[in-house]
Design an enzyme around this catalytic site. Sequence first.
Site, short mmCIF file in Angstrom:
data_model
loop_
_atom_site.label_atom_id
_atom_site.label_comp_id
_atom_site.label_asym_id
_atom_site.label_seq_id
_atom_site.Cartn_x
_atom_site.Cartn_y
_atom_site.Cartn_z
N HIS A 151 0.84 -1.19 0.00
CA HIS A 151 0.00 0.00 0.00
C HIS A 151 0.87 1.24 0.00
CE1 HIS A 151 0.71 -0.46 4.40
NE2 HIS A 151 0.74 0.86 4.38
N HIS A 198 -6.04 -1.98 5.11
CA HIS A 198 -5.99 -0.83 4.21
C HIS A 198 -5.18 -1.18 2.97
CE1 HIS A 198 -2.25 -0.56 6.32
NE2 HIS A 198 -1.95 0.67 6.00
N HIS A 213 4.81 7.22 2.49
CA HIS A 213 5.59 5.99 2.40
C HIS A 213 5.00 5.00 1.42
CE1 HIS A 213 2.77 4.64 5.70
NE2 HIS A 213 2.83 3.50 5.03
N HIS A 245 1.41 -0.60 15.27
CA HIS A 245 0.35 0.39 15.12
C HIS A 245 -0.86 0.03 15.98
CE1 HIS A 245 2.34 2.41 11.86
NE2 HIS A 245 2.25 1.40 11.03
N TYR A 254 9.76 1.80 9.98
CA TYR A 254 9.84 2.80 8.91
C TYR A 254 11.30 3.21 8.71
CZ TYR A 254 4.77 3.39 9.09
OH TYR A 254 3.42 3.17 9.04
N GLU A 264 8.16 1.38 4.33
CA GLU A 264 7.71 0.63 5.50
C GLU A 264 7.79 -0.84 5.17
OE1 GLU A 264 3.78 0.09 8.41
OE2 GLU A 264 3.52 0.53 6.27
#
Length: 306
Positions: A151, A198, A213, A245, A254, A264
């Site tokens: 993503h 996501h 990112h 997270h 990261y 990431e």
Amino acid sequence: MTGVLRPGFAQVRVLDLDEALVHYRDRMGLELVEVAGDGRAYLRAYDEFDRHSIVLREADEPGLDVMGFKVASEEVLEFYAGKLRAAGLMVSTIPAGEQPGLGRRVRFVTPTGHAIDLFASMERAENGPMIDNPDLWRTEPRGMRVIRFDHCLLYGDDIDATAAVFRDVLGFSLTEQVVTPDGEETIAIFLTCSTKAHDLALVRYPGKGKLHHVSFLLESWTDIGHAADLMTRYNISVDIGPTRHGITRGQTIYFFDPSGNRNEVFCGGYQFYPDHPVRTWTADEAGKAIFYYERALNDRFMTVVT
């Protein structure tokens, strides 16, 4: 699943292609498919069937040229092109072969200023994942052992209008969000076209077309630790992590490529289904939302973009 299947590729600008190849190929473990006659480098992860997922273009400034999403068929591609035009967006067509092995694309620019391509066809990788009595991998994973491109997180001004395009036109679902304590303004939006937490994230920012990112999936927390070991061994600039997270629940680290683009690597995260309610965080809990262990944000993570 919607007619949009998944993120398909990201074309990233780098300052020095040779340095970038050491980073993405040797350190992260992507396979170099080719450096084409157009000067761009095409790479893929070992568990991806399509020919490439990351494109590196040498340029004078870093950042993201375009993010591509794969759709189910040419008919679906035409359907979405019509819906995008009906929504008032400028739509253009990129002919097949502009990237080697990639079919015709439909391009639109989001209200946040990001170029997004939709495409239905890409050649299969010559040495992609095995499908007959398949072993776990055809060639032993290298470097950070990246499984796939997963993503992007994009920064821009009008994230509400951009999210509306992805939700109302392309059929994405809102999984999670960060809002001001009074609920009057949305700060961050997390969208999916699948059952992942996501496939695209958006954060409000006073400008257009910024990249926060590009994210890559690893298999386990152990692989996150292995990636961190490599970052120290090769003096790769780390932003934060390993950590976890609150949003999406992914385990993460990261870091930056030599041009300053943030990468990431992550694993885990919850599964989403369309009947699930939206998870909402308020800005006063943003530290815990972003970095669940530290419960605090660092300025660099929030402000450094390309």
